[in-house]
Design a protein around this motif. Structure first.
Motif, PDB file in Angstrom:
ATOM      1  N   VAL A 230     -13.242  -4.555   1.308  1.00  0.00           N
ATOM      2  CA  VAL A 230     -12.110  -3.849   0.714  1.00  0.00           C
ATOM      3  C   VAL A 230     -12.633  -3.009  -0.445  1.00  0.00           C
ATOM      4  O   VAL A 230     -13.289  -3.529  -1.348  1.00  0.00           O
ATOM      5  CB  VAL A 230     -11.044  -4.847   0.208  1.00  0.00           C
ATOM      6  CG1 VAL A 230      -9.954  -4.107  -0.545  1.00  0.00           C
ATOM      7  CG2 VAL A 230     -10.464  -5.643   1.361  1.00  0.00           C
TER       8      VAL A 230
ATOM      9  N   SER B  85       1.026  -3.586  -4.771  1.00  0.00           N
ATOM     10  CA  SER B  85       0.643  -4.341  -3.583  1.00  0.00           C
ATOM     11  C   SER B  85      -0.473  -5.323  -3.903  1.00  0.00           C
ATOM     12  O   SER B  85      -1.176  -5.184  -4.903  1.00  0.00           O
ATOM     13  CB  SER B  85       0.187  -3.398  -2.468  1.00  0.00           C
ATOM     14  OG  SER B  85      -0.998  -2.725  -2.845  1.00  0.00           O
TER      15      SER B  85
ATOM     16  N   THR C 153       3.605  -6.380  -0.350  1.00  0.00           N
ATOM     17  CA  THR C 153       4.170  -5.360  -1.236  1.00  0.00           C
ATOM     18  C   THR C 153       5.506  -5.846  -1.808  1.00  0.00           C
ATOM     19  O   THR C 153       6.038  -6.875  -1.394  1.00  0.00           O
ATOM     20  CB  THR C 153       4.417  -4.049  -0.460  1.00  0.00           C
ATOM     21  OG1 THR C 153       5.429  -4.281   0.522  1.00  0.00           O
ATOM     22  CG2 THR C 153       3.138  -3.550   0.202  1.00  0.00           C
TER      23      THR C 153
ATOM     24  N   PRO D 253      -4.591   0.390   2.450  1.00  0.00           N
ATOM     25  CA  PRO D 253      -5.869  -0.182   2.008  1.00  0.00           C
ATOM     26  C   PRO D 253      -7.032   0.710   2.451  1.00  0.00           C
ATOM     27  O   PRO D 253      -7.005   1.288   3.548  1.00  0.00           O
ATOM     28  CB  PRO D 253      -5.934  -1.528   2.729  1.00  0.00           C
ATOM     29  CG  PRO D 253      -4.520  -1.826   3.125  1.00  0.00           C
ATOM     30  CD  PRO D 253      -3.883  -0.490   3.374  1.00  0.00           C
TER      31      PRO D 253
ATOM     32  N   PRO E  29      -8.898  -3.512  -7.136  1.00  0.00           N
ATOM     33  CA  PRO E  29      -7.657  -3.846  -6.432  1.00  0.00           C
ATOM     34  C   PRO E  29      -7.291  -5.319  -6.584  1.00  0.00           C
ATOM     35  O   PRO E  29      -8.160  -6.179  -6.738  1.00  0.00           O
ATOM     36  CB  PRO E  29      -7.967  -3.504  -4.974  1.00  0.00           C
ATOM     37  CG  PRO E  29      -9.443  -3.574  -4.865  1.00  0.00           C
ATOM     38  CD  PRO E  29      -9.981  -3.176  -6.210  1.00  0.00           C
TER      39      PRO E  29
ATOM     40  N   ILE F 289      -1.403  -7.241   3.838  1.00  0.00           N
ATOM     41  CA  ILE F 289      -0.998  -6.612   2.577  1.00  0.00           C
ATOM     42  C   ILE F 289       0.389  -7.139   2.240  1.00  0.00           C
ATOM     43  O   ILE F 289       1.231  -7.347   3.124  1.00  0.00           O
ATOM     44  CB  ILE F 289      -1.014  -5.071   2.679  1.00  0.00           C
ATOM     45  CG1 ILE F 289      -0.728  -4.435   1.314  1.00  0.00           C
ATOM     46  CG2 ILE F 289      -0.054  -4.583   3.740  1.00  0.00           C
ATOM     47  CD1 ILE F 289      -0.994  -2.933   1.280  1.00  0.00           C
TER      48      ILE F 289
ATOM     49  N   CYS G 175      -7.060   0.504  -2.693  1.00  0.00           N
ATOM     50  CA  CYS G 175      -5.782   0.743  -2.038  1.00  0.00           C
ATOM     51  C   CYS G 175      -5.165   1.980  -2.672  1.00  0.00           C
ATOM     52  O   CYS G 175      -5.176   2.120  -3.899  1.00  0.00           O
ATOM     53  CB  CYS G 175      -4.865  -0.468  -2.225  1.00  0.00           C
ATOM     54  SG  CYS G 175      -3.324  -0.361  -1.292  1.00  0.00           S
TER      55      CYS G 175
ATOM     56  N   HIS H 144       1.646   2.222   0.906  1.00  0.00           N
ATOM     57  CA  HIS H 144       0.312   1.762   0.507  1.00  0.00           C
ATOM     58  C   HIS H 144      -0.629   1.746   1.705  1.00  0.00           C
ATOM     59  O   HIS H 144      -0.225   1.321   2.789  1.00  0.00           O
ATOM     60  CB  HIS H 144       0.379   0.341  -0.058  1.00  0.00           C
ATOM     61  CG  HIS H 144       1.278   0.215  -1.241  1.00  0.00           C
ATOM     62  ND1 HIS H 144       2.631  -0.039  -1.110  1.00  0.00           N
ATOM     63  CD2 HIS H 144       1.038   0.324  -2.558  1.00  0.00           C
ATOM     64  CE1 HIS H 144       3.165  -0.090  -2.316  1.00  0.00           C
ATOM     65  NE2 HIS H 144       2.219   0.136  -3.203  1.00  0.00           N
TER      66      HIS H 144
ATOM     67  N   LEU I 139      -3.724  -6.997  -1.748  1.00  0.00           N
ATOM     68  CA  LEU I 139      -4.519  -7.011  -0.527  1.00  0.00           C
ATOM     69  C   LEU I 139      -4.898  -8.460  -0.269  1.00  0.00           C
ATOM     70  O   LEU I 139      -5.408  -9.139  -1.157  1.00  0.00           O
ATOM     71  CB  LEU I 139      -5.750  -6.121  -0.683  1.00  0.00           C
ATOM     72  CG  LEU I 139      -5.426  -4.664  -1.008  1.00  0.00           C
ATOM     73  CD1 LEU I 139      -6.701  -3.865  -1.218  1.00  0.00           C
ATOM     74  CD2 LEU I 139      -4.561  -4.038   0.057  1.00  0.00           C
TER      75      LEU I 139
ATOM     76  N   LEU J  49     -10.082  -8.073   5.067  1.00  0.00           N
ATOM     77  CA  LEU J  49      -8.655  -7.822   4.910  1.00  0.00           C
ATOM     78  C   LEU J  49      -7.885  -8.371   6.106  1.00  0.00           C
ATOM     79  O   LEU J  49      -8.214  -8.074   7.251  1.00  0.00           O
ATOM     80  CB  LEU J  49      -8.409  -6.315   4.790  1.00  0.00           C
ATOM     81  CG  LEU J  49      -6.972  -5.891   4.527  1.00  0.00           C
ATOM     82  CD1 LEU J  49      -6.559  -6.255   3.115  1.00  0.00           C
ATOM     83  CD2 LEU J  49      -6.832  -4.384   4.738  1.00  0.00           C
TER      84      LEU J  49
ATOM     85  N   THR K 218      -5.475   0.793   7.941  1.00  0.00           N
ATOM     86  CA  THR K 218      -6.433   1.062   6.865  1.00  0.00           C
ATOM     87  C   THR K 218      -7.064   2.430   7.072  1.00  0.00           C
ATOM     88  O   THR K 218      -6.931   3.038   8.129  1.00  0.00           O
ATOM     89  CB  THR K 218      -7.550   0.001   6.844  1.00  0.00           C
ATOM     90  OG1 THR K 218      -8.292   0.072   8.059  1.00  0.00           O
ATOM     91  CG2 THR K 218      -6.982  -1.397   6.652  1.00  0.00           C
TER      92      THR K 218
ATOM     93  N   SER L 153      -1.732   4.531  -2.978  1.00  0.00           N
ATOM     94  CA  SER L 153      -0.284   4.566  -2.790  1.00  0.00           C
ATOM     95  C   SER L 153       0.180   5.996  -3.018  1.00  0.00           C
ATOM     96  O   SER L 153      -0.568   6.833  -3.538  1.00  0.00           O
ATOM     97  CB  SER L 153       0.419   3.603  -3.750  1.00  0.00           C
ATOM     98  OG  SER L 153       0.306   4.068  -5.073  1.00  0.00           O
TER      99      SER L 153
END
Length: 139
Positions: free
Chosen positions: A111, A36, A51, A104, A13, A49, A114, A102, A38, A46, A81, A116
């Protein structure tokens, strides 16, 4: 039923810090064909985010300078998340209900990836459509 861990298992990611500029984030999103970024803190946890929607609504439409605006100023903080063991349909439901594209995937503070909407197969999308139609009839 696929689990999110199956979808993100080979993912790398796009992760940046809050201090990275919007321009840097957008350039990397373009290069990596990512929807996106992160955003993590110094410990790798995290915190947000970023985008394409954030770029348009929080930067371009507001007349901000992408080369000077840090991600921390325009990202979506504390995003919803999911854990890797959740199913694909769980993620699709969450995205539909929340109105976002999206999610995560995290394990503890780490992390993992992610997902989508584009990561899901037709049968998973079809199941969500069937569920929504059933709920409509039950109202």
């Amino acid at each position: 039923m696929r689990r999110l861990s199956d979808i993100v298992c080979n993912q790398n990611p796009l992760i940046l810090r809050e201090s990275a500029t919007v321009r840097t984030a957008c350039q990397q999103m373009k290069e990596r064909r990512a929807g996106s970024v992160l955003v993590t803190d110094e410990n790798g946890a995290l915190v947000g985010i970023f985008t394409g929607r954030d770029a348009v609504c929080g930067v371009l439409a507001m007349g901000k300078n992408a080369s000077k605006t840090p991600l921390g100023a325009v990202m979506t903080r504390n995003p919803v998340t999911m854990l890797p063991e959740k199913t694909a349909i769980d993620a699709l439901r969450l995205m539909w209900d929340g109105g976002f594209r999206h999610v995560p995937v995290v394990q503890g503070i780490r992390v993992v990836g992610c997902v989508s909407r584009g990561d899901f197969k037709g049968d998973e999308r079809g199941r969500l459509d069937e569920e929504r139609e059933l709920w409509e009839h039950m109202r």
